[in-house]
Design an enzyme around this catalytic site. Structure first.
Site, PDB file in Angstrom:
ATOM      1  N   TRP A 122       0.851  -1.217   0.000  1.00  0.00           N
ATOM      2  CA  TRP A 122       0.000   0.000   0.000  1.00  0.00           C
ATOM      3  C   TRP A 122       0.877   1.254   0.000  1.00  0.00           C
ATOM      4  CZ3 TRP A 122      -1.325   2.905   4.876  1.00  0.00           C
ATOM      5  CH2 TRP A 122      -2.313   3.887   4.667  1.00  0.00           C
TER       6      TRP A 122
ATOM      7  N   ASP B 159       0.870  -9.091   0.880  1.00  0.00           N
ATOM      8  CA  ASP B 159      -0.484  -8.529   0.917  1.00  0.00           C
ATOM      9  C   ASP B 159      -0.598  -7.325  -0.011  1.00  0.00           C
ATOM     10  OD1 ASP B 159      -3.176  -8.358   2.439  1.00  0.00           O
ATOM     11  OD2 ASP B 159      -2.399  -6.311   2.548  1.00  0.00           O
TER      12      ASP B 159
ATOM     13  N   TYR C 175      -5.022  -0.523  -4.593  1.00  0.00           N
ATOM     14  CA  TYR C 175      -3.754   0.169  -4.325  1.00  0.00           C
ATOM     15  C   TYR C 175      -3.165   0.748  -5.613  1.00  0.00           C
ATOM     16  CZ  TYR C 175      -3.701  -2.030   0.370  1.00  0.00           C
ATOM     17  OH  TYR C 175      -4.006  -2.447   1.653  1.00  0.00           O
TER      18      TYR C 175
ATOM     19  N   GLN D  42      -8.311  -8.310   8.877  1.00  0.00           N
ATOM     20  CA  GLN D  42      -7.124  -7.460   8.711  1.00  0.00           C
ATOM     21  C   GLN D  42      -7.422  -6.070   9.290  1.00  0.00           C
ATOM     22  OE1 GLN D  42      -4.528  -5.487   5.202  1.00  0.00           O
ATOM     23  NE2 GLN D  42      -4.789  -7.684   4.987  1.00  0.00           N
TER      24      GLN D  42
ATOM     25  N   TRP E  97      -2.347  -4.440  10.099  1.00  0.00           N
ATOM     26  CA  TRP E  97      -1.715  -3.430   9.224  1.00  0.00           C
ATOM     27  C   TRP E  97      -1.196  -2.232  10.012  1.00  0.00           C
ATOM     28  CZ3 TRP E  97      -4.245   1.395   8.411  1.00  0.00           C
ATOM     29  CH2 TRP E  97      -5.635   1.446   8.555  1.00  0.00           C
ATOM     30  N   SER E  98      -0.235  -1.560   9.395  1.00  0.00           N
ATOM     31  CA  SER E  98       0.452  -0.402  10.005  1.00  0.00           C
ATOM     32  C   SER E  98       0.933  -0.683  11.430  1.00  0.00           C
ATOM     33  CB  SER E  98      -0.435   0.847   9.977  1.00  0.00           C
ATOM     34  OG  SER E  98      -0.688   1.256   8.651  1.00  0.00           O
TER      35      SER E  98
ATOM     36  N   ALA F  42       2.681   2.152  12.829  1.00  0.00           N
ATOM     37  CA  ALA F  42       1.949   3.409  12.671  1.00  0.00           C
ATOM     38  C   ALA F  42       2.537   4.189  11.485  1.00  0.00           C
ATOM     39  CB  ALA F  42       1.942   4.232  13.956  1.00  0.00           C
TER      40      ALA F  42
ATOM     41  N   ARG G  46       7.275   8.840   4.266  1.00  0.00           N
ATOM     42  CA  ARG G  46       5.866   8.835   3.856  1.00  0.00           C
ATOM     43  C   ARG G  46       5.196  10.191   4.107  1.00  0.00           C
ATOM     44  NH1 ARG G  46       1.884   3.887   5.296  1.00  0.00           N
ATOM     45  NH2 ARG G  46       3.519   2.866   4.084  1.00  0.00           N
TER      46      ARG G  46
ATOM     47  N   GLN H  83      14.969  -1.301   5.186  1.00  0.00           N
ATOM     48  CA  GLN H  83      13.879  -1.328   6.173  1.00  0.00           C
ATOM     49  C   GLN H  83      13.358  -2.748   6.356  1.00  0.00           C
ATOM     50  OE1 GLN H  83      11.126   1.444   4.402  1.00  0.00           O
ATOM     51  NE2 GLN H  83      12.081   3.226   5.363  1.00  0.00           N
TER      52      GLN H  83
END
Ligand SMILES: NC(=O)c1ccc[n+]([C@@H]2O[C@H](COP(=O)([O-])OP(=O)(O)OC[C@H]3O[C@@H](n4cnc5c(N)ncnc54)[C@H](OP(=O)(O)O)[C@@H]3O)[C@@H](O)[C@H]2O)c1
Length: 332
Positions: free
Chosen positions: A21, A49, A54, A176, A204-205, A208, A227, A290
């Site tokens: 995403w 995923d 997206y 999710q 997800w996230s 954060a 981001r 990362q």
């Protein structure tokens, strides 16, 4: 890498999964996207995923190219349906028409004949649940998806869907939701219902959106290339966490991470994995370094004192309201 069962199913997923995403087909160039997927595969991630929506469907195409040539049986590929993929009023939602059309588009873009998990990206209040579940049953029976999941559904919606799935004899095995130290809205209702129903969370996230990596400093502009600087879409989504109270408290987690021998990013990802109902943490990445950092969170145990110290720091800025698990009242 460590692996867990997804809900009460036989399917195993990597504790860390990779999601695309905001990044693929949008924030990052194709070569960086391919390098991130390569890093994920090389680190033992097998679960990927994505979603039809997206980057206006481009993210699925990028992932399809990135995974091309890999042994299909060695991967778990997840996608989703609900948000708009075109201008028409049927290019969205969970009607039988859109589900049947969208799964074919996703498979074409992902260059595979099936996905392992097909997820309802939100609850669709304007389609009878029975219609949605019957369409999902046909997707499963035609071999286009092995399992069914949902995303951001409330406990009551999970119960209702689970009853239909049982009747139709199809495996509804996952939810999710967003979940992190700063967003714990699933803990009081969604998790207990899921445990009872045999549904696992793929969250997800977990970082954060990068905030829990500690790289956003209070009172300072966001780091270049992050981001928060992505005006196309990322900056809007991350904005809710970018205030000085949150960022100051996140900085106070730094000594705790150091004491545990972890980076801040690893601490954030390991934290969500302490919940036994969480099968996998989906991390995003704009750079392969990362991915290499984040995968080291797999298998990490955090002791009770550390968890308590984290709670004390973040509690005043943590969202816990179960009503925040929501889907649009009107189809978007
Ligand atoms: N079901 C849903 O409704 C829904 C909604 C959102 C997401 N998701 C899924 O969850 C996945 C993950 O979401 P997310 O990308 O928000 O997860 P996240 O892991 O919380 O954030 C990932 C972002 O944080 C930054 N980052 C990652 N590792 C870092 C590190 N070690 N150090 C510093 N910064 C780091 C990167 O952004 P920068 O480098 O650009 O700063 C990266 O793109 C998505 O790809 C998608 O598959 C699902």
């Amino acid at each position: 890498m460590e692996f867990r069962h997804l809900g009460r199913s036989g399917l195993m997923v990597s504790e860390i999964s990779y999601g695309n995403w905001i990044t693929h087909g949008s924030q990052v160039e194709e070569d960086a996207a391919l390098a991130c997927v390569r890093a994920a595969l090389d680190s033992g991630i097998t679960t990927f995923d994505t979603a039809d929506v997206y980057a206006g469907t481009r993210a699925e195409s990028v992932l399809g190219r990135a995974l091309k040539g890999e042994r299909r049986e060695g991967l778990e590929i997840f996608t989703k349906v609900y948000w708009p993929t075109g201008p028409g009023r049927n290019d969205r939602g969970l009607s039988r028409k859109h589900i049947m059309e969208s799964i074919d588009g996703s498979l074409r873009r992902l260059q595979t004949d099936h996905v392992d998990l097909y997820q309802a990206h939100r609850y669709d209040y304007s389609t009878p649940l029975e219609e949605t579940m019957e369409a999902f049953a046909d997707v499963v029976r035609s071999g286009k998806a092995h399992y069914i999941g949902v995303s951001e559904w409330k406990a009551s919606q999970l119960r209702e869907a689970h009853a239909h799935a049982r009747e139709l004899r199809i495996p509804l095995i996952s939810n999710q939701p967003q979940y992190s130290m700063l967003w714990r809205v699933i803990e009081t209702e969604v998790i207990p219902a899921s445990e009872e129903l045999g549904i696992g969370q793929i969250v997800w996230s977990p970082m954060a959106q990068g905030v829990l990596s500690g790289k956003y400093l209070p009172g300072q502009p966001p780091p270049a290339g992050s981001r928060a600087t992505d005006e196309k879409s990322g900056a809007n989504f991350i904005a809710r966490f970018l205030n000085d109270d949150v960022l100051t408290r996140v900085q106070r987690l730094k000594p705790l991470a150091e004491q545990a021998g972890l980076t801040m990013a690893q601490l954030a990802v390991a934290w969500v994995l302490q919940n036994p109902n969480v099968a996998s943490a989906i991390v995003g990445a704009s750079r392969p370094e990362q991915v290499h950092d984040n995968v080291k969170a797999a298998g990490v145990k955090l002791d009770a004192d550390l968890l308590k110290a984290i709670d004390e720091i973040v509690e005043p800025v943590t969202e816990r309201d179960p009503a925040k698990t929501e889907s649009p009242a009107q189809r978007p």
